[in-house]
Design an enzyme around this catalytic site. Structure first.
Site, PDB file in Angstrom:
ATOM      1  N   HIS A 115       0.864  -1.192   0.000  1.00 21.23           N
ATOM      2  CA  HIS A 115       0.000   0.000   0.000  1.00 21.23           C
ATOM      3  C   HIS A 115       0.895   1.235   0.000  1.00 21.23           C
ATOM      4  O   HIS A 115       1.251   1.765   1.053  1.00 21.23           O
ATOM      5  CB  HIS A 115      -0.915  -0.030   1.241  1.00 21.23           C
ATOM      6  CG  HIS A 115      -1.901   1.103   1.306  1.00 21.23           C
ATOM      7  ND1 HIS A 115      -3.008   1.077   2.123  1.00 21.23           N
ATOM      8  CD2 HIS A 115      -1.943   2.307   0.678  1.00 21.23           C
ATOM      9  CE1 HIS A 115      -3.695   2.200   2.002  1.00 21.23           C
ATOM     10  NE2 HIS A 115      -3.055   2.970   1.135  1.00 21.23           N
ATOM     11  N   HIS A 158       1.221   4.789  -2.592  1.00 19.06           N
ATOM     12  CA  HIS A 158       0.810   5.546  -3.780  1.00 19.06           C
ATOM     13  C   HIS A 158       2.079   6.178  -4.354  1.00 19.06           C
ATOM     14  O   HIS A 158       2.731   6.970  -3.654  1.00 19.06           O
ATOM     15  CB  HIS A 158      -0.196   6.635  -3.403  1.00 19.06           C
ATOM     16  CG  HIS A 158      -1.431   6.097  -2.721  1.00 19.06           C
ATOM     17  ND1 HIS A 158      -2.612   5.893  -3.375  1.00 19.06           N
ATOM     18  CD2 HIS A 158      -1.646   5.705  -1.439  1.00 19.06           C
ATOM     19  CE1 HIS A 158      -3.510   5.405  -2.532  1.00 19.06           C
ATOM     20  NE2 HIS A 158      -2.954   5.286  -1.349  1.00 19.06           N
ATOM     21  N   HIS A 199      -9.556   0.857  -1.009  1.00 19.66           N
ATOM     22  CA  HIS A 199      -9.472   1.558   0.261  1.00 19.66           C
ATOM     23  C   HIS A 199     -10.869   1.495   0.889  1.00 19.66           C
ATOM     24  O   HIS A 199     -11.871   1.786   0.203  1.00 19.66           O
ATOM     25  CB  HIS A 199      -9.127   3.033   0.055  1.00 19.66           C
ATOM     26  CG  HIS A 199      -7.672   3.296  -0.238  1.00 19.66           C
ATOM     27  ND1 HIS A 199      -7.012   2.724  -1.283  1.00 19.66           N
ATOM     28  CD2 HIS A 199      -6.769   4.092   0.401  1.00 19.66           C
ATOM     29  CE1 HIS A 199      -5.754   3.154  -1.291  1.00 19.66           C
ATOM     30  NE2 HIS A 199      -5.564   3.984  -0.274  1.00 19.66           N
ATOM     31  N   GLU A 226     -11.075   3.589   6.258  1.00 20.98           N
ATOM     32  CA  GLU A 226     -10.036   4.519   6.737  1.00 20.98           C
ATOM     33  C   GLU A 226     -10.798   5.659   7.421  1.00 20.98           C
ATOM     34  O   GLU A 226     -10.751   5.803   8.633  1.00 20.98           O
ATOM     35  CB  GLU A 226      -9.197   5.038   5.565  1.00 20.98           C
ATOM     36  CG  GLU A 226      -8.130   6.059   5.963  1.00 20.98           C
ATOM     37  CD  GLU A 226      -7.424   6.711   4.760  1.00 20.98           C
ATOM     38  OE1 GLU A 226      -7.978   6.674   3.642  1.00 20.98           O
ATOM     39  OE2 GLU A 226      -6.320   7.278   4.954  1.00 20.98           O
ATOM     40  N   ASP A 235       1.815   4.110   2.660  1.00 23.77           N
ATOM     41  CA  ASP A 235       0.759   4.938   2.072  1.00 23.77           C
ATOM     42  C   ASP A 235       1.322   6.074   1.204  1.00 23.77           C
ATOM     43  O   ASP A 235       1.455   5.906  -0.006  1.00 23.77           O
ATOM     44  CB  ASP A 235      -0.176   5.466   3.161  1.00 23.77           C
ATOM     45  CG  ASP A 235      -1.594   5.755   2.662  1.00 23.77           C
ATOM     46  OD1 ASP A 235      -1.887   5.470   1.501  1.00 23.77           O
ATOM     47  OD2 ASP A 235      -2.407   6.260   3.463  1.00 23.77           O
ATOM     48  N   ASP A 236       1.617   7.222   1.804  1.00 26.63           N
ATOM     49  CA  ASP A 236       2.171   8.375   1.072  1.00 26.63           C
ATOM     50  C   ASP A 236       3.388   8.881   1.856  1.00 26.63           C
ATOM     51  O   ASP A 236       3.318   9.910   2.534  1.00 26.63           O
ATOM     52  CB  ASP A 236       1.107   9.477   0.959  1.00 26.63           C
ATOM     53  CG  ASP A 236      -0.138   8.989   0.257  1.00 26.63           C
ATOM     54  OD1 ASP A 236      -0.124   8.885  -0.982  1.00 26.63           O
ATOM     55  OD2 ASP A 236      -1.128   8.672   0.951  1.00 26.63           O
TER      56      ASP A 236
HETATM   57  N1  HPA Z   1      -6.650   7.391   1.233  1.00 24.60           N
HETATM   58  C1  HPA Z   1      -7.380   7.579   0.139  1.00 24.60           C
HETATM   59  N2  HPA Z   1      -6.859   8.009  -1.000  1.00 24.60           N
HETATM   60  C2  HPA Z   1      -5.545   8.242  -1.061  1.00 24.60           C
HETATM   61  C3  HPA Z   1      -4.750   8.068   0.039  1.00 24.60           C
HETATM   62  C4  HPA Z   1      -5.327   7.607   1.252  1.00 24.60           C
HETATM   63  O1  HPA Z   1      -4.684   7.408   2.291  1.00 24.60           O
HETATM   64  N3  HPA Z   1      -3.489   8.410  -0.362  1.00 24.60           N
HETATM   65  C5  HPA Z   1      -3.560   8.759  -1.660  1.00 24.60           C
HETATM   66  N4  HPA Z   1      -4.808   8.672  -2.095  1.00 24.60           N
HETATM   67 ZN    ZN Z   2      -3.743   4.798   0.497  1.00 23.98          ZN
END
Ligand code: HPA
Ligand code: ZN
Length: 341
Positions: A20, A22, A200, A203, A281-282
């Site tokens: 996971h 991006h 996703h 969250e 994630d990012d």
């Molecule tokens: N959640 C949803 N969309 C996203 C995320 C995330 O954490 N990071 C990049 N796009």
């Molecule tokens: Zn994500």
């Protein structure tokens, strides 16, 4: 519990998969400035400190505003190559041996960057990293859930022109108020093309979005999924079916899903028998790459050494690798762990 050198060494030396991440979320401020300059694209920041100051988020949507603005500097195949290559060189240093990264084609198409340009840059870097570092990959294309499902269908049709270079589809962007249901037929079409499906869910959205992702989209893996804990019946199902959940601790704290790492439920999820993995994630936006997520959770008392080993094994179990490759990686995790006991 403080971080300790011995555990940090274990975290770094264990072979791991990242499921996971991006790619657009690996855009470091230095690269953002460099790409902006070489493409003559103006951004509302003067320097790296200025950019980092913008990285204080209230929630997912305040992050997404900055994330989409940041990626506006990505214009050429070389940009997508450099972005992906930077992440992969970093991954190699962290002993990540398999990656299943996401990219967001609609966020580039809407700015006039063709699908083929984005895909070519990303794939070339993935191929080079496989050749140079031995990192294997499965590339996942995400649809933006806050955009119309028709648009997603169009992207899927475009992707078909590029054959089998994409392994799966995902669903990301703003979650609350954007349930999975409208994407059921796009995901069904993706399934008929032999593509893997992830989404996703849970969250910021409710636990019911996780159930919908499984039942309406046929999701094989849930990204985040932490809000499953609000529904014990769903937890039982996720445990029984061993549905992988790709959890991202630093992201969850940065986006205020949990107040602190000490309150993060990762350990409780493991103890409940859920198939959880740790991911970044990012990472350029959330303050750390994969090993930092493990280290920070361990330092805050949220993970034991045994948990770290379990999570490394889970990262392969939850991957889309063939069973024999999963087993070989898991065996390698056990050998590296045994050498450090
Ligand atoms: N959640 C949803 N969309 C996203 C995320 C995330 O954490 N990071 C990049 N796009
Ligand atoms: Zn994500």
């Amino acid at each position: 519990m403080e971080g300790d050198g011995k555990s940090d060494t274990l975290i770094e030396s264990l072979p791991k998969a990242e499921l996971h991440v991006h790619l657009e979320g690996t855009l470091e401020p230095e690269s953002m400035l460099a790409f902006a300059e070489r493409n003559r694209i103006s951004i509302p920041y003067d320097d790296v400190d200025d950019i980092r100051r913008a990285y204080e988020f209230e929630d997912l949507s305040s992050f997404l505003d900055v994330y989409y603005a940041g990626m506006s500097v990505l214009a050429t195949e070389q940009d997508f190559y450099d972005l992906t290559w930077s992440y992969l060189t970093r991954a190699a240093m962290e002993n990540i041996v398999h990656v299943e990264p996401f990219f967001d084609p609609q966020a580039h198409l809407s700015r006039g960057v063709p699908f083929g340009v984005v895909l070519a840059g990303i794939l070339l870097a993935l191929e080079d990293a496989e050749a140079d570092f031995g990192i294997t990959y499965r590339l996942i294309m995400c649809f933006l859930r806050d955009q119309p499902a028709d648009e997603a269908l169009h992207v899927l049709e475009t992707a078909r022109l590029y054959g089998h270079r994409i392994s799966g589809v995902g669903l990301d962007s703003a979650e609350a108020g954007f349930p999975p249901g409208p994407f059921a037929s796009v995901f069904a079409q993706a399934a008929s093309l032999g593509l893997h499906r992830v989404a996703h869910a849970g969250e910021e959205g409710p636990a019911s979005y996780i159930t919908d992702a499984l039942d309406l989209l046929g999701a094989e893996r849930i990204d985040h999924g932490v809000r499953c804990l609000e529904d014990p019946v769903l937890v039982d199902r996720l445990v029984r079916e061993q549905v992988p959940l790709t959890v991202c601790p630093l992201s969850n704290v940065k986006l205020r899903v949990f107040d602190s790492l000490a309150e993060h439920p990762l350990r409780r999820m493991l103890e409940a028998g859920l198939l959880v993995t740790v991911n970044s994630d990012d990472p350029a936006y959330f303050g750390g790459y994969l090993c930092e997520n493990y280290r920070a959770m361990h330092a805050s008392g949220g993970l034991t050494r045994e948990d770290v080993i379990t999570l490394a094994k889970n990262s392969f179990r939850a991957s889309f690798l063939p069973d024999e490759e999963k087993l070989a990686h898991i065996q390698h995790v056990e050998e590296v762990a045994a050498a450090q006991r």
